[in-house]
Design an enzyme around this catalytic site. Structure first.
Site, PDB file in Angstrom:
ATOM      1  N   ARG A   1       0.822  -1.223   0.000  1.00  0.00           N
ATOM      2  CA  ARG A   1       0.000   0.000   0.000  1.00  0.00           C
ATOM      3  C   ARG A   1       0.856   1.274   0.000  1.00  0.00           C
ATOM      4  O   ARG A   1       0.490   2.291   0.601  1.00  0.00           O
ATOM      5  CB  ARG A   1      -0.920   0.019   1.214  1.00  0.00           C
ATOM      6  CG  ARG A   1      -2.358  -0.356   1.087  1.00  0.00           C
ATOM      7  CD  ARG A   1      -2.953  -0.658  -0.248  1.00  0.00           C
ATOM      8  NE  ARG A   1      -3.675  -1.893  -0.131  1.00  0.00           N
ATOM      9  CZ  ARG A   1      -3.208  -3.038  -0.596  1.00  0.00           C
ATOM     10  NH1 ARG A   1      -2.061  -3.098  -1.259  1.00  0.00           N
ATOM     11  NH2 ARG A   1      -3.886  -4.136  -0.444  1.00  0.00           N
TER      12      ARG A   1
ATOM     13  N   SER B   1     -10.924   1.138   3.099  1.00  0.00           N
ATOM     14  CA  SER B   1     -10.248   0.907   4.384  1.00  0.00           C
ATOM     15  C   SER B   1      -9.622   2.207   4.860  1.00  0.00           C
ATOM     16  O   SER B   1      -8.920   2.860   4.089  1.00  0.00           O
ATOM     17  CB  SER B   1      -9.133  -0.128   4.217  1.00  0.00           C
ATOM     18  OG  SER B   1      -9.669  -1.316   3.706  1.00  0.00           O
TER      19      SER B   1
ATOM     20  N   GLU C   1      -4.855   5.318   5.614  1.00  0.00           N
ATOM     21  CA  GLU C   1      -4.613   5.046   4.194  1.00  0.00           C
ATOM     22  C   GLU C   1      -4.880   6.279   3.308  1.00  0.00           C
ATOM     23  O   GLU C   1      -4.104   6.557   2.398  1.00  0.00           O
ATOM     24  CB  GLU C   1      -5.499   3.872   3.751  1.00  0.00           C
ATOM     25  CG  GLU C   1      -5.008   3.232   2.481  1.00  0.00           C
ATOM     26  CD  GLU C   1      -5.938   2.135   1.993  1.00  0.00           C
ATOM     27  OE1 GLU C   1      -5.895   1.029   2.553  1.00  0.00           O
ATOM     28  OE2 GLU C   1      -6.695   2.402   1.042  1.00  0.00           O
TER      29      GLU C   1
HETATM   30  C1  LIG Z   1     -15.576   1.692  -1.321  1.00  0.00           C
HETATM   31  C2  LIG Z   1     -14.083   1.789  -1.529  1.00  0.00           C
HETATM   32  C3  LIG Z   1     -13.321   0.638  -1.632  1.00  0.00           C
HETATM   33  C4  LIG Z   1     -11.929   0.719  -1.815  1.00  0.00           C
HETATM   34  N1  LIG Z   1     -11.206  -0.429  -1.915  1.00  0.00           N
HETATM   35  C5  LIG Z   1      -9.867  -0.384  -2.108  1.00  0.00           C
HETATM   36  C6  LIG Z   1      -9.104  -1.591  -2.217  1.00  0.00           C
HETATM   37  O1  LIG Z   1      -9.626  -2.698  -2.160  1.00  0.00           O
HETATM   38  N2  LIG Z   1      -7.770  -1.489  -2.391  1.00  0.00           N
HETATM   39  C7  LIG Z   1      -7.133  -0.262  -2.492  1.00  0.00           C
HETATM   40  O2  LIG Z   1      -5.904  -0.257  -2.658  1.00  0.00           O
HETATM   41  N3  LIG Z   1      -7.839   0.887  -2.395  1.00  0.00           N
HETATM   42  C8  LIG Z   1      -9.180   0.865  -2.205  1.00  0.00           C
HETATM   43  N4  LIG Z   1      -9.907   2.020  -2.084  1.00  0.00           N
HETATM   44  C9  LIG Z   1      -9.210   3.319  -2.127  1.00  0.00           C
HETATM   45  C10 LIG Z   1      -9.202   4.005  -3.522  1.00  0.00           C
HETATM   46  O3  LIG Z   1     -10.288   3.582  -4.295  1.00  0.00           O
HETATM   47  C11 LIG Z   1      -7.922   3.737  -4.295  1.00  0.00           C
HETATM   48  O4  LIG Z   1      -6.810   4.191  -3.564  1.00  0.00           O
HETATM   49  C12 LIG Z   1      -7.938   4.443  -5.668  1.00  0.00           C
HETATM   50  O5  LIG Z   1      -6.815   4.054  -6.416  1.00  0.00           O
HETATM   51  C13 LIG Z   1      -7.955   5.955  -5.569  1.00  0.00           C
HETATM   52  O6  LIG Z   1      -8.205   6.450  -6.871  1.00  0.00           O
HETATM   53  P1  LIG Z   1      -8.742   7.914  -7.122  1.00  0.00           P
HETATM   54  O7  LIG Z   1      -8.629   8.203  -8.568  1.00  0.00           O
HETATM   55  O8  LIG Z   1     -10.075   8.080  -6.519  1.00  0.00           O
HETATM   56  O9  LIG Z   1      -7.646   8.759  -6.317  1.00  0.00           O
HETATM   57  P2  LIG Z   1      -7.892  10.097  -5.502  1.00  0.00           P
HETATM   58  O10 LIG Z   1      -8.668   9.784  -4.273  1.00  0.00           O
HETATM   59  O11 LIG Z   1      -8.428  11.148  -6.392  1.00  0.00           O
HETATM   60  O12 LIG Z   1      -6.407  10.454  -5.079  1.00  0.00           O
HETATM   61  C14 LIG Z   1      -5.711   9.647  -4.172  1.00  0.00           C
HETATM   62  C15 LIG Z   1      -4.242  10.068  -4.142  1.00  0.00           C
HETATM   63  O13 LIG Z   1      -3.667   9.842  -5.418  1.00  0.00           O
HETATM   64  C16 LIG Z   1      -3.151  11.063  -5.950  1.00  0.00           C
HETATM   65  N5  LIG Z   1      -3.424  11.054  -7.388  1.00  0.00           N
HETATM   66  C17 LIG Z   1      -4.601  10.743  -8.005  1.00  0.00           C
HETATM   67  N6  LIG Z   1      -4.450  10.818  -9.332  1.00  0.00           N
HETATM   68  C18 LIG Z   1      -3.158  11.176  -9.562  1.00  0.00           C
HETATM   69  C19 LIG Z   1      -2.380  11.441 -10.742  1.00  0.00           C
HETATM   70  N7  LIG Z   1      -2.895  11.327 -11.962  1.00  0.00           N
HETATM   71  N8  LIG Z   1      -1.068  11.783 -10.580  1.00  0.00           N
HETATM   72  C20 LIG Z   1      -0.520  11.904  -9.348  1.00  0.00           C
HETATM   73  N9  LIG Z   1      -1.208  11.700  -8.215  1.00  0.00           N
HETATM   74  C21 LIG Z   1      -2.501  11.338  -8.323  1.00  0.00           C
HETATM   75  C22 LIG Z   1      -3.870  12.190  -5.234  1.00  0.00           C
HETATM   76  O14 LIG Z   1      -3.082  13.367  -5.199  1.00  0.00           O
HETATM   77  C23 LIG Z   1      -4.041  11.571  -3.855  1.00  0.00           C
HETATM   78  O15 LIG Z   1      -2.845  11.716  -3.132  1.00  0.00           O
HETATM   79  C24 LIG Z   1     -11.295   1.990  -1.901  1.00  0.00           C
HETATM   80  C25 LIG Z   1     -12.069   3.153  -1.786  1.00  0.00           C
HETATM   81  C26 LIG Z   1     -13.451   3.062  -1.611  1.00  0.00           C
HETATM   82  C27 LIG Z   1     -14.274   4.320  -1.504  1.00  0.00           C
END
Ligand SMILES: Cc1cc2nc3c(=O)[nH]c(=O)nc-3n(C[C@H](O)[C@H](O)[C@H](O)COP(=O)(O)OP(=O)(O)OC[C@H]3O[C@@H](n4cnc5c(N)ncnc54)[C@H](O)[C@@H]3O)c2cc1C
Length: 361
Positions: free
Chosen positions: A173, A251, A355
């Site tokens: 992670r 999480s 996280e």
């Molecule tokens: C219901 C639910 C279930 C989930 N299950 C999991 C799971 O099983 N496993 C897991 O690992 N995660 C899980 N997550 C967490 C999340 O979905 C992941 O971490 C996902 O990859 C985040 O993507 P996002 O585009 O929404 O990122 P954001 O929330 O928009 O950003 C997260 C971070 O990434 C950075 N970021 C985003 N895009 C970029 C980019 N293009 N360049 C540089 N930095 C960037 C942001 O600055 C921030 O620091 C879950 C979340 C939810 C709500």
């Protein structure tokens, strides 16, 4: 002014509410906001924030962020660069996707094509560009297993760079994007290598049990994807607008890993306290350390599923998810996070690491 800069300025909005752009539904406004769909627009946005000496924050789908109630007093760029390209070589399929592509749609498409490598990562919200940030993983599979390279704008040098999987310094992670180079790179495209033979990864005990109970001894990729989705739905770990328990960031804490001697000490400590009735949930790792279940620690520290703190609380289906029950604030989220971490530290001497990222606070 150059046309791309002019176009970028025309696309800027002011005082844009961030809460609706997050899965938690919490956060104040962005002073400036733009949705960038091309690398040129991204570069123009970065330039704009530099010239104005305005802080910059980039994000994707908002599923791993807690924005402050006061919002963010700078420029927020949402990276929406689209496009998926695939090519075959002697080792399998090479898939390059724009950072703004929806992750779950990409997984669904690859599973439907019988390409393996993503099947256990079904049902995770967010966009492609965020998958390398915390080495997204679930049910025994991780981004780092299939990631080949990352294309990113390096804010330190101002140029587009290509980083190999080993350059990303992936861990459980985590990656360099979350540690020593936090906020340095904006990811524009990610390239993955998948196998065209369609063999699914069935390594996780809960997934193995689920498939065995249904008599699926040699499951297909689709069987595994559907099993993962079904298991996740039971825990509200798939976004469902009608289920308040899924209004979360997934999480909230990373499962802690500890050295084996520390684990033996912890086990003795728990056994003394419970008169030998300890069913501690832990998984041995290949590096000799032990991964503890953060959900188990939280419940045993007295914070049960469905625990309430103002308008936020723990999910009624999973103690590891903090949910917004409606009208919750970032302040309440942070208070509950601190309460949980303090209880676990007090009871077990284990430090819980959150996280999601916290922005503007
Ligand atoms: C219901 C639910 C279930 C989930 N299950 C999991 C799971 O099983 N496993 C897991 O690992 N995660 C899980 N997550 C967490 C999340 O979905 C992941 O971490 C996902 O990859 C985040 O993507 P996002 O585009 O929404 O990122 P954001 O929330 O928009 O950003 C997260 C971070 O990434 C950075 N970021 C985003 N895009 C970029 C980019 N293009 N360049 C540089 N930095 C960037 C942001 O600055 C921030 O620091 C879950 C979340 C939810 C709500």
């Amino acid at each position: 002014m150059l046309p791309t800069q002019q176009r970028f300025e025309q696309s800027l909005s002011e005082n844009v509410p961030l809460a609706p752009m997050t899965t938690l539904g919490i956060g104040g406004p962005a002073r400036y906001f733009a949705d960038v769909t091309t690398t040129d627009a991204l570069i123009a946005g970065v330039e704009w924030s530099r010239r104005r000496r305005t802080p910059l924050f980039v994000f994707g789908g908002g599923s791993n962020i807690v924005f402050a109630d006061e919002g963010f007093h700078g420029l927020v760029l949402q990276v929406s660069i689209r496009g998926v390209e695939t090519r075959f070589d002697e080792d399998g399929v090479v898939v390059t996707a724009g950072a703004g592509e929806d992750w779950e749609s990409l997984v669904a498409q690859c599973v439907a094509n019988n390409w393996s490598g993503f099947e256990c990562l079904s049902g995770i919200p967010g966009r492609v560009g965020a998958t390398p940030i915390q080495n997204v993983g679930a049910y025994g599979q991780e981004t780092s297993e299939t990631l080949k390279s990352v294309e990113a704008l390096d804010l330190a040098g101002g140029s587009l760079v290509t980083l190999s999987a080993s350059d990303c310094e992936f861990g459980y992670r985590t990656s360099r994007f979350k540690t020593r180079d936090r906020d340095r790179f904006v990811i524009t495209r990610v390239t993955y290598r998948l196998a065209a033979d369609g063999k699914p990864a069935v390594r996780y005990a809960e997934l193995q049990r689920y498939l065995a109970d249904r008599g699926l001894e040699t499951p297909t990729l689709t069987d595994v994807r559907e099993a993962v989705l079904a298991i996740r739905r039971r825990k509200a770990m798939v976004i469902d607008p009608s289920d308040v328990d899924s209004r979360s960031v997934g999480s909230f804490f990373v499962n802690p890993t500890i050295a084996i001697d520390e684990f033996e000490r912890l086990k003795r400590h728990i056994q003394e306290q419970t008169e030998g009735d300890a069913d501690i949930v832990a998984f041995p790792l290949s590096d000799g350390r032990v991964k503890l279940s953060a959900a188990w620690l939280i419940e045993r520290a007295g914070i049960k599923r469905g625990y309430s703190h103002g308008r936020v609380g723990t999910s009624t289906k999973h103690a590891l998810a903090i949910v917004n029950r409606g009208g919750g604030t970032a302040r309440e989220i942070v208070e509950l996070k601190e309460l949980i971490a303090a209880r676990v530290l007090d009871r077990f001497g284990i430090v819980l690491t959150p996280e999601p990222v916290f922005i503007g606070m």
